[in-house]
Design an enzyme around this catalytic site. Structure first.
Site, PDB file in Angstrom:
ATOM      1  N   ASN A 288       0.769  -1.218  -0.029  1.00 20.32           N
ATOM      2  CA  ASN A 288       0.021  -0.156   0.045  1.00 20.32           C
ATOM      3  C   ASN A 288       0.975   1.267   0.049  1.00 20.32           C
ATOM      4  OD1 ASN A 288      -2.503  -1.127  -0.052  1.00 20.32           O
ATOM      5  ND2 ASN A 288      -2.369  -1.671   2.216  1.00 20.32           N
TER       6      ASN A 288
ATOM      7  N   PHE B 248      -4.968  -6.276  -5.879  1.00 18.82           N
ATOM      8  CA  PHE B 248      -3.539  -5.446  -5.765  1.00 18.82           C
ATOM      9  C   PHE B 248      -2.449  -6.561  -5.349  1.00 18.82           C
ATOM     10  CE2 PHE B 248      -1.273  -1.928  -4.979  1.00 18.82           C
ATOM     11  CZ  PHE B 248      -0.485  -2.276  -3.792  1.00 18.82           C
TER      12      PHE B 248
ATOM     13  N   HIS C  20     -11.258  -5.022   3.227  1.00 12.33           N
ATOM     14  CA  HIS C  20     -10.700  -6.515   2.806  1.00 12.33           C
ATOM     15  C   HIS C  20     -10.000  -7.393   3.745  1.00 12.33           C
ATOM     16  CE1 HIS C  20     -11.553  -4.665  -1.252  1.00 12.33           C
ATOM     17  NE2 HIS C  20     -10.957  -3.771  -0.876  1.00 12.33           N
TER      18      HIS C  20
HETATM   19  O1  RIB Z   1      -7.056  -5.359  -2.889  1.00 12.86           O
HETATM   20  C1  RIB Z   1      -7.169  -5.092  -1.281  1.00 12.86           C
HETATM   21  C2  RIB Z   1      -5.645  -5.432  -0.768  1.00 12.86           C
HETATM   22  O2  RIB Z   1      -4.790  -4.313  -1.414  1.00 12.86           O
HETATM   23  C3  RIB Z   1      -5.939  -5.043   0.687  1.00 12.86           C
HETATM   24  O3  RIB Z   1      -4.742  -5.920   1.305  1.00 12.86           O
HETATM   25  C4  RIB Z   1      -5.453  -3.657   1.055  1.00 12.86           C
HETATM   26  O4  RIB Z   1      -4.861  -3.328   2.175  1.00 12.86           O
HETATM   27  C5  RIB Z   1      -4.479  -3.779  -0.393  1.00 12.86           C
HETATM   28  O5  RIB Z   1      -3.514  -4.021   0.046  1.00 12.86           O
HETATM   29 CA    CA Z   2      -3.251  -4.972   2.780  1.00 17.54          CA
END
Ligand code: RIB
Ligand code: CA
Length: 316
Positions: free
Chosen positions: A41, A168, A240
């Site tokens: 992130n 992601f 999430h």
């Molecule tokens: O796609 C969502 C994920 O990506 C979560 O873990 C959020 O924190 C980002 O890291």
């Molecule tokens: Ca995350």
């Protein structure tokens, strides 16, 4: 559920932080041995500082070890539009008087697993790119004997959030994800199909941010940033990373299917896509994994909000 020893690998991160609040509110379920961080992130410096400050705010009193600065092969991509420049929705919390462990995450996890008493195992909860865990399993395959299962937020049966077909955490480091998926360890994949639904609404976020409860206010302010930025067209914010923890404390609110997992490690349009095969019978026993496929959203929201307020009462 029986109390589990867990190690959390994360990239706090708004939802990673709220997920840690959920864990902190459930000491009867989780013995948190360590928090390890990985670039995702935000940069490794920012997510590690956040892990130290957030775990101190939640009075978790847990070691934090910093991990990989970038994916195994690919260039790091961060998610500032969703998590802000500081990784916590640009919210500020007290700076903890703590520093990370001297060992890097891979070596710190290896040390913890090696020192586990005979017969004991650890559950890995992964809510970030799998760079640390992929390297751990490649460098020290013998530690697999000490891992009960890996419960991760990542991937999707269909769709994506960073591209049309990739989520992601997997997209950032697909090579690491393939190492984990093909490790032979039991994997529980909490993908976007479920985690997107596990959201707080704008009215729930407003209520949290106006609360006298400091943890509720912190979670409300962070998600308020996300609601006004990366999620401004959705009107809700998916938490999430709380899903793997809630799967362990409340499996009854989830529906799961046996699957075999793989990852597209190409550089094409579907790079980072998780390949979820429901024809599990065509794979070796060791490749049987689980994908979470549905959830009772109202129960998820109820248990998460309840935990946030409970933690606030505990640490005030
Ligand atoms: O796609 C969502 C994920 O990506 C979560 O873990 C959020 O924190 C980002 O890291
Ligand atoms: Ca995350």
């Amino acid at each position: 559920m029986e109390k589990r020893k867990i190690i959390v690998d994360c990239d706090p991160g708004i939802d990673d932080s709220i997920a840690l609040a959920y864990a902190a509110a459930h000491p009867e379920a989780f013995e948190l041995l360590a928090v390890t961080t990985v670039a995702g992130n935000q940069t490794i410096e920012k997510v590690t500082r956040n892990a130290l400050d957030v775990t101190a705010l939640f009075k978790l009193n847990v070691p934090v070890a910093a991990g990989m600065v970038e994916p195994i092969v690919r260039e790091l991509q961060t998610a500032s539009e969703f998590h802000g420049k500081n990784g916590l929705g640009d919210c500020t919390i007290p700076r903890a008087d703590a520093e990370p462990e001297k060992e890097m995450a891979v070596f710190y996890i290896k040390k913890l697993l090696t020192e586990l008493p005979e017969g004991e195992k650890v559950t890995l909860i992964c809510t970030a790119p799998l760079t640390n865990i992929g390297l751990l399993l490649k460098i020290y395959p013998e530690v697999k004997a000490k891992i009960q299962e890996i419960v991760l937020m990542g991937g999707a049966i269909a769709g994506g959030n960073v591209t049309a077909s990739a989520e992601f955490n997997i997209y950032v480091d697909p090579e690491a994800a393939r190492i984990v998926f093909k490790s032979g360890l039991p994997i529980v994949m909490c993908g976007l199909d479920v985690t997107e639904k596990c959201a707080l609404t704008s009215s729930q976020i407003q209520k949290l941010s106006q609360s006298q409860n400091k943890i509720a206010r912190f979670c409300g302010e962070m998600t308020g940033y996300s609601l006004a930025n990366g999620n401004k067209f959705r009107g809700k914010v998916s938490i999430h990373d709380a899903v793997p923890y809630m799967y362990l404390t409340h499996p009854e609110i989830f529906k799961v299917e046996k699957v075999a997992l793989d990852v597209d490690c190409s550089d094409g349009v579907s790079a980072g896509r998780t390949i979820v095969d429901f024809r599990w019978w065509m794979y070796e026993e060791s490749e049987e994994n689980i994908a979470v496929v549905d959830v009772d959203v109202a129960k998820f929201q109820e248990y998460l909000i309840e935990a946030i307020y409970e933690l606030g009462e505990k640490v005030k």
